[in-house]
Enzyme design. Structure first.
Site, short mmCIF file in Angstrom:
data_model
loop_
_atom_site.label_atom_id
_atom_site.label_comp_id
_atom_site.label_asym_id
_atom_site.label_seq_id
_atom_site.Cartn_x
_atom_site.Cartn_y
_atom_site.Cartn_z
N GLY A 26 93.27 16.63 33.45
CA GLY A 26 91.87 16.50 33.83
C GLY A 26 91.24 17.85 34.15
CB SER A 27 88.14 18.50 36.02
OG SER A 27 87.41 17.52 35.33
CB VAL A 28 93.08 21.07 37.61
CG1 VAL A 28 93.75 22.36 38.05
CG2 VAL A 28 92.83 20.19 38.83
CE LYS A 55 85.82 19.63 33.34
NZ LYS A 55 84.91 18.82 34.18
#
Length: 587
Positions: free
Chosen positions: A304-306, A308
């Site tokens: 997920g967004s980690v 990014k």
């Protein structure tokens, strides 16, 4: 006159007969003595090997002297696994044969040995020594023997043995592992380092008389050789706290499982690696086998967004964007015919690159990643450790899933940029964040700090592998962007620690359910480092399938806060003093 001669003749006849018998007896004795002499010569050297073989077959027994298994320690030298004195239940089948079923029933009840196997041992022919039960608590062994004696069931004895104990209970159990009934490791480092820890067994030959073992000459004993111990990088205090916080977080969110990692930025040493649910290695019978391994090492998931922050690291390092780069974020994007949205509904937004990170915008990330080639992004992710085993020394380490860039479609690149369509383990994700914290240099994570020999001498492990991933200037810029996440307007405000600048990133990803091979449920996470201006520790927390609407910040942010605060306090890291100047989120 005649009568007298007869008498003399008779006496002469008897005397001659006695002499003959004496001569015959002398010959017999001489023959027997010669046989004994010949046998004596044979025993003294002419056929020693044959004699020893015959003696061993008839009335001696050779037993294995198990080498004491070496200990597993934490970083301070506190034992997490150690070998203590124990007892072994043995039997003389010549005595136990007639009461085998009664004895086996008792031993099955008290020692949990297999009934049928025990009966077979107690009736084993052509031997007077068998091992019935190993690694028995001495108090229990004495109680069992006393009960057998009360019931008048002879032939059972107690010999010396050893027992594996785990004095810290479940602290670090997913890493330490446990041993089986035969003394060999079955999980964790007990399994992975089994040969090193086991050492080399010895042997001893005994004469068996009346059910008792009588040692023969000294040259019949081969002493066992102690194994080599291992010192882990784990800090037991932080490990205990991490396990307690993970248990509370998983239970309160009604999640399936979770993991937490505390890592030293500069050395790559893992100070805590907690998995929940876990188990107590002192009570394997009551444990669930699914909890024996380390999920943080073995179970990949979509981060997920980690992820990014890794995407923007590649973009900034390539000179394509900066923290203040303006990005127009539409309400929705369609890539390869598939819609992409943010986790929160919105109209058109005008965010900076920092704002995309702070608000965790999927759409803003996709807009930005279009500037970099698929191959270049892939290369950066490889340098961050994706798609490669971390080589911690444990069995079953996963390398995750990172398909070659040649196989990426446009939608693949888009989703990978914000952490879907790529799989990692918690250790891989923590190490990748560590590269940003360590001024752009990736340091391979480690769990072994050294080995310990029989004298207690510690030999440090080899230095970990290092390589540069991004420039130091890029790492500073990304760290500043990550500080916005823990600021008042970020998605991870719960992770902020008063007095310290904290760089962080929340993550919420669709979760692959192996039961249906489809997305069902969520993975939430939070990762970061502190102090952000001079990083010392990385903390990464991930929870699988929590129930409810809470995201990574609300569910895992508080766990990050507690573990990071504890690490900073224990190791005396001074507060930052003041926050860094805030970067703009919108334009």
């Amino acid at each position: 006159m005649t009568r007298t001669r007869r008498v003399r003749r008779g006496r002469r006849t008897r005397t001659r007969s006695s002499g003959f018998r004496l001569w015959t007896s002398f010959l017999v004795v001489a023959f027997v003595v010669s046989l004994f002499a010949a046998r004596l010569v044979q025993l003294q050297g002419l056929d020693a090997g044959s004699y020893a073989s015959m003696a061993l077959k008839e009335d001696t027994n050779t037993v294995v002297l198990e080498a004491p298994r070496a200990s597993i320690y934490d970083r301070a030298g506190t034992p997490l696994a150690e070998t203590v004195d124990a007892s072994m239940m043995t039997a003389d089948p010549t005595y136990t044969r007639t009461h085998a079923t009664q004895i086996a029933r008792l031993l099955h009840h008290r020692l949990h040995v297999d009934y049928f196997d025990t009966v077979a041992l107690l009736r084993k022919p052509n031997t007077r020594y068998v091992r019935v039960a190993r690694h028995v608590d001495p108090t229990l062994a004495k109680a069992v023997l006393a009960e057998l004696e009360r019931r008048k069931l002879p032939g059972m004895y107690i010999d010396k043995d050893n027992l594996r104990r785990y004095p810290a209970g479940d602290v670090g159990s997913n890493l330490v592992g446990f041993v089986g009934a035969d003394g060999n490791g079955l999980a964790g480092f007990e399994y992975a380092l089994n040969r090193q820890l086991s050492g080399r067994d010895g042997s001893a030959t005994f004469q068996v008389a009346g059910g008792q073992q009588l040692p023969l000459a000294d040259n019949t004993v081969v002493k066992p050789r102690l194994g080599t111990g291992v010192r882990l990088t784990i800090d037991s205090d932080l490990q205990y706290l991490a396990q307690q916080r993970m248990a509370r977080a998983v239970q309160s969110s009604h999640a399936t499982s979770g993991s937490a990692i505390v890592m030293d930025v500069q050395t790559g040493q893992i100070l805590a690696l907690a998995d929940y649910p876990s188990f107590d290695p002192n009570d394997i019978a009551g444990a669930n086998p699914r909890n024996f391994g380390s999920r943080a090492v073995q179970n990949p998931y979509e981060p997920g967004s980690v992820e990014k922050v890794l995407t923007f690291s590649a973009l900034i390092d390539s000179g394509l964007v900066g923290p203040r780069t303006k990005i127009v974020v539409p309400p929705q994007l369609v890539v390869d015919g598939k819609p992409i949205r943010d986790y929160f509904p919105h109209g058109t937004l005008h965010l900076t690159a920092t704002g995309v990170i702070a608000l965790s915008s999927n759409l803003g990330t996709v807009q930005a990643v279009r500037q970099i080639s698929k191959q270049r992004l892939y290369d950066y992710l490889r340098k961050f450790g994706f798609g490669q085993r971390p080589n911690l020394g444990l069995d079953g380490e996963s390398k995750g899933i990172l398909h070659p860039a040649s196989q990426w479609s446009d939608i693949n690149e888009a989703t990978i940029a914000y952490g879907q369509g790529v799989s990692v383990t918690a250790v891989q994700m923590a190490a990748a964040l560590g590269a940003i914290a360590n001024h752009g240099v990736y340091v391979a994570p480690s769990l072994i700090s050294g080995t310990v020999d029989s004298t207690g001498t510690v030999t440090p492990a080899s230095a970990p592998e290092e390589h540069r991933v991004i420039k130091a200037s890029t790492a500073r810029k990304v760290a500043r962007m990550m500080e916005a996440v823990t600021g008042p307007n970020g998605t991870g405000a719960e992770a902020a620690i008063p007095g310290y600048n904290v760089a962080g990133k929340t993550g919420t990803a669709n979760r692959v359910d192996p039961l249906c091979s489809c997305y069902r449920g969520y993975t939430v996470s939070f990762g970061g480092f502190a102090p952000a201006d001079d990083p010392r520790f990385v903390v990464y927390v991930v929870i699988q399938n929590p129930q409810g609407a809470a995201g990574g910040g609300a569910t895992t942010g508080p766990v990050f806060h507690d573990l990071m605060a504890a690490a900073l306090a224990k190791y005396g890291v001074a507060p930052t003093g003041k926050r860094s100047p805030e970067l703009p989120i919108e334009w």
